[in-house]
Design an enzyme around this catalytic site. Sequence first.
Site, PDB file in Angstrom:
ATOM      1  N   GLY A  41      56.379 -32.258 -28.433  1.00 28.74           N
ATOM      2  CA  GLY A  41      56.770 -32.854 -29.712  1.00 28.74           C
ATOM      3  C   GLY A  41      57.262 -34.296 -29.668  1.00 28.74           C
ATOM      4  CB  CYS A  71      49.559 -26.915 -29.878  1.00 27.14           C
ATOM      5  SG  CYS A  71      50.823 -28.167 -29.832  1.00 27.14           S
ATOM      6  CB  CYS A 179      56.771 -25.425 -34.200  1.00 22.09           C
ATOM      7  SG  CYS A 179      56.909 -25.406 -32.402  1.00 22.09           S
ATOM      8  CB  THR A 180      52.856 -21.980 -31.762  1.00 21.60           C
ATOM      9  OG1 THR A 180      53.216 -22.896 -30.737  1.00 21.60           O
ATOM     10  CG2 THR A 180      51.604 -22.440 -32.456  1.00 21.60           C
TER      11      THR A 180
HETATM   12  N1  DGL Z   1      54.457 -25.247 -30.084  1.00 19.38           N
HETATM   13  C1  DGL Z   1      53.885 -26.516 -30.335  1.00 19.38           C
HETATM   14  C2  DGL Z   1      53.671 -26.757 -31.802  1.00 19.38           C
HETATM   15  O1  DGL Z   1      53.225 -25.847 -32.467  1.00 19.38           O
HETATM   16  C3  DGL Z   1      54.476 -27.667 -29.545  1.00 19.38           C
HETATM   17  C4  DGL Z   1      55.946 -27.724 -29.491  1.00 19.38           C
HETATM   18  C5  DGL Z   1      56.448 -28.736 -28.466  1.00 19.38           C
HETATM   19  O2  DGL Z   1      56.065 -28.609 -27.312  1.00 19.38           O
HETATM   20  O3  DGL Z   1      57.212 -29.641 -28.850  1.00 19.38           O
HETATM   21  O4  DGL Z   1      53.884 -27.813 -32.323  1.00 19.38           O
END
Ligand code: DGL
Length: 258
Positions: A41, A71, A179-180
């Site tokens: 992020g 993502c 965010c996943t």
């Molecule tokens: N889980 C990811 C998303 O959906 C990335 C989160 C990250 O690594 O900051 O944005």
Amino acid sequence: MTHFGLFDSGIGGLTVLRRVVTAFPGCEYSYVGDSARAPYGGRPYEELWQINKGIIEFLISRGVNHLIMACNTSCSQFLDVIRKEYDLPVTGIVTSIPELVDEAFKRVVVMATQATVNTHAYRSMIMAKDPSIEVIELACPTLVPIIERGEFNLDDLAEVNRALNEAIIFDPSHIVMGCTHYPFLEEIWRETCPKGVTLVNPADGIVKALSGIEIKGGEKQGKIEYYVSGNETRFQDIIESDLVLGSSPTRFWLTCAL
Ligand code: DGL
């Protein structure tokens, strides 16, 4: 046979994989959990693009013929360029959100990483479906490191609830977990969330989008391969404790040579 490829900065994309595997159990899957380079992020655009390219090319070399941009941080920044650069179907998490938007959506808070918020991709996609919906985008930079680490202490729990309360203040009809990683907090958040607020998992939009196109699966349970660039113990714990993901053969790829 459809061979889906998914990747994320760590365990987050497993929440998407779970939904898709449940809907299309006879397909093949390859998942890269790039935990060595989590979180994504806060990473600069060019650096994250190079990371994305390396992983996508790795997935294609493993036989992936349909990419799911699970993502949000990567999807919101690179979906268009990936579609131009690579010759395979690509389904994006952010661009699938209109599949879930209906007349109950009035005021929406999208909780996401700073990078996703900066693109305003969720706002654009939701308002393209219905311009009367009010969309507030909220960056939650503290959550991914907490979720990647697992085993929340009291301070972590306080932070997780503080982030949700920041969203609730806007009196939303819906909160999008943009965010996943956030669906790992869903149970905790459901306890605090006022009754009239719907928590939305955009992975459901991916399943709907995929349901509208031709997916080739076998009769039997398909195969999932996991490739992990960092802390594999956390992966193993989650995969083994999950009935859907745990029922498939797994393989771990432990070095970060992407
Ligand atoms: N889980 C990811 C998303 O959906 C990335 C989160 C990250 O690594 O900051 O944005």
